[in-house]
Scaffold this active site. Structure first.
Site, PDB file in Angstrom:
ATOM      1  N   CYS A   1     -58.907  31.122  -1.767  1.00 16.87           N
ATOM      2  CA  CYS A   1     -57.824  31.084  -2.753  1.00 16.87           C
ATOM      3  C   CYS A   1     -56.603  31.814  -2.225  1.00 16.87           C
ATOM      4  O   CYS A   1     -56.195  32.842  -2.770  1.00 16.87           O
ATOM      5  CB  CYS A   1     -58.282  31.710  -4.052  1.00 16.87           C
ATOM      6  SG  CYS A   1     -59.544  30.758  -4.848  1.00 16.87           S
TER       7      CYS A   1
ATOM      8  N   TYR B   1     -58.851  35.522  19.759  1.00 20.66           N
ATOM      9  CA  TYR B   1     -58.330  35.996  18.474  1.00 20.66           C
ATOM     10  C   TYR B   1     -58.838  35.117  17.333  1.00 20.66           C
ATOM     11  O   TYR B   1     -58.149  34.911  16.338  1.00 20.66           O
ATOM     12  CB  TYR B   1     -56.796  36.089  18.501  1.00 20.66           C
ATOM     13  CG  TYR B   1     -56.326  36.935  19.675  1.00 20.66           C
ATOM     14  CD1 TYR B   1     -56.479  38.309  19.662  1.00 20.66           C
ATOM     15  CD2 TYR B   1     -55.803  36.338  20.828  1.00 20.66           C
ATOM     16  CE1 TYR B   1     -56.112  39.080  20.752  1.00 20.66           C
ATOM     17  CE2 TYR B   1     -55.426  37.107  21.922  1.00 20.66           C
ATOM     18  CZ  TYR B   1     -55.582  38.480  21.869  1.00 20.66           C
ATOM     19  OH  TYR B   1     -55.222  39.243  22.958  1.00 20.66           O
TER      20      TYR B   1
END
Ligand SMILES: Cc1ncc(COP(=O)(O)O)c(C=O)c1O
Length: 425
Positions: A342, A371
């Protein structure tokens, strides 16, 4: 420049990815050992004419098996925290193969590095030099240090991963370093042996890297004139990869761009590549878990992976190519490829032209080796994903699975919800 390519890297081999997804589930990171070895060799070959050490920046991906793979390829280690020092040791590095970098080091981390006797601590400030000296004296030892220089060079990279401008928090201004070394580096407990420069990450123009090397050499010479025995110049990491298939400098071109500055100088070089070693070697494999289209509007494909597993798009607006591993026949249509969290920034790609998708289809997010898993979080109580290594050299019949002629093994199993909660009282 590497040539533009729309072809998929070997790690995106569909049958083996399908087999891995079927057995391990998704999200799962899949890395190709051969690509990592090839990238390491390119650095080593490119720099062969000058004394050098290639310290893999663990921050890019510190999953133990990958760190071990780089060690056995010949790399040394660049650790950015006490935890990464510990990973480097567990991966088999000896302290003399580890440089310890980091914009802020705690007292415990300094004690750890000082008592281990690492190859060098890259110090960020005069205060840190003083603290290192105090710990070294308390432990009756001497510590090799390299002061991090901020050369005020624009890496021309994303502002969040540019580190060499004087507005950045990293290192000490170039103009002050000579005096700082005079004032702080001769104290008991310190052996000043190097200079450290890292101007940024995902750098795709070689000129800032060349200039940084030149400035390091000039400063190193001045310090030697002052009687400070600089032995090595740590030129950091930073070489970028191509996330969109467009040409970027190759590792060989990078080496050729920094060598002229150091050739003939009295300094050996240390480099700290991360992304260029592992970035292109990894994909994040995901499953489509929902599809929807607004009336006359956007068509969304919701994946079972999001910014929790791969934060780069949400963090930097980073671009990653996304491909279905078993494309369905049909015309390409635009999709918004999104994660399940969300957060409106939880989007992997907008307006991506893909063949028709159905719930259950697998997508590979490319160039996710650096990363990616290292930055993963458990936000929304999402367990950390599994990781798999494809490695033709893995002959261990007890751990390796094979599919389509490729050997693979799980190098990190998916975290369980119990493990995720195990530290809570
Ligand atoms: C000090 C230092 N060294 C090395 C690296 C590795 O950089 P890259 O992954 O771009 O090679 C970083 C990353 O930003 C860094 O901060």
């Amino acid at each position: 420049m590497s040539s533009p390519s729309s072809a998929l890297p070997a790690v995106a081999n569909a049958p083996v990815l399908s087999a891995i997804a079927a057995e391990i589930g998704t999200p799962v990171y899949v890395y190709d050992a051969a690509l990592i070895r090839t990238a390491y060799r390119a650095f080593a070959d490119g720099l062969a004419s000058h004394p050098h050490a290639i310290h893999y920046a663990l921050k890019a991906n510190s999953t133990l098996a990958l760190v071990r793979l780089l060690r056995t390829s010949g790399a040394q280690a660049d650790a950015n925290s006490g935890g990464e020092i510990e990973v480097a040791l567990r991966a088999g590095f000896i302290p003399e193969q580890i440089v310890f970098t980091g914009v802020g080091k705690t007292a415990d981390e300094l004690d750890q590095a000082v008592s281990l006797g690492v190859k060098a601590i890259n110090a960020e400030s005069p205060g840190e030099l003083d603290r290192i000296a105090a710990r070294a004296v308390a432990l009756s030892t001497t510590v090799r240090v390299a002061l991090r220089v901020n050369p005020d060079i624009d890496a021309k990279s994303h502002p969040h991963i540019s580190t060499g401008l004087k507005t950045n928090k990293f290192g000490m201004p170039l103009a002050e370093v000579r005096q700082l070394y005079r004032d702080h580096a001769r104290q008991p407990g310190l052996e000043p042996v190097g200079l450290h420069i890292h101007v940024g990450s995902q750098i795709t123009s070689l000129e800032p890297l060349t200039r940084a090397a030149e400035r390091a050499v000039d400063l190193g010479r001045q310090l030697r004139d002052d009687g400070i025995g600089i032995e090595h110049l740590d030129l950091g990491g930073g070489l970028g990869i191509s996330y969109d298939g467009s040409p970027v400098p190759t590792i060989a071109e990078y080496a050729a761009a920094i060598l002229p500055a150091v050739t003939g100088s009295p300094f050996s070089i240390v480099i700290e590549p991360g992304r260029a070693l592992v970035g292109a070697a990894g994909v994040l494999l995901a499953t489509v878990i929902d599809l929807k289209q607004y009336e006359g509007g956007l068509r969304f494909a919701v994946l079972d992976t999001g910014m929790t597993e791969l934060m780069r798009p949400a963090l930097y607006g980073a671009y990653h190519r996304i491909v279905p591993i078993e494309p369905r026949p049909g015309d390409l249509v635009p999709y918004e490829i999104v994660g399940p969290l969300c957060e409106s920034s939880d989007i992997f790609g907008r307006n991506r032209m893909l063949p028709p998708l159905e719930v259950g289809d697998r997508l590979a997010i490319l160039d996710a080796g650096a990363y990616g898993s290292a930055m993963a979080s458990t936000y929304n109580r999402r367990p950390l994903p599994a990781e798999v290594l494809l490695d033709a050299h893995n002959h261990d019949a007890t751990t390796a699975r094979r599919h389509d002629g490729k050997a693979w093994r799980v190098i990190r199993r998916r975290q369980t919800i119990d493990e995720l909660l195990s530290t809570e009282l």
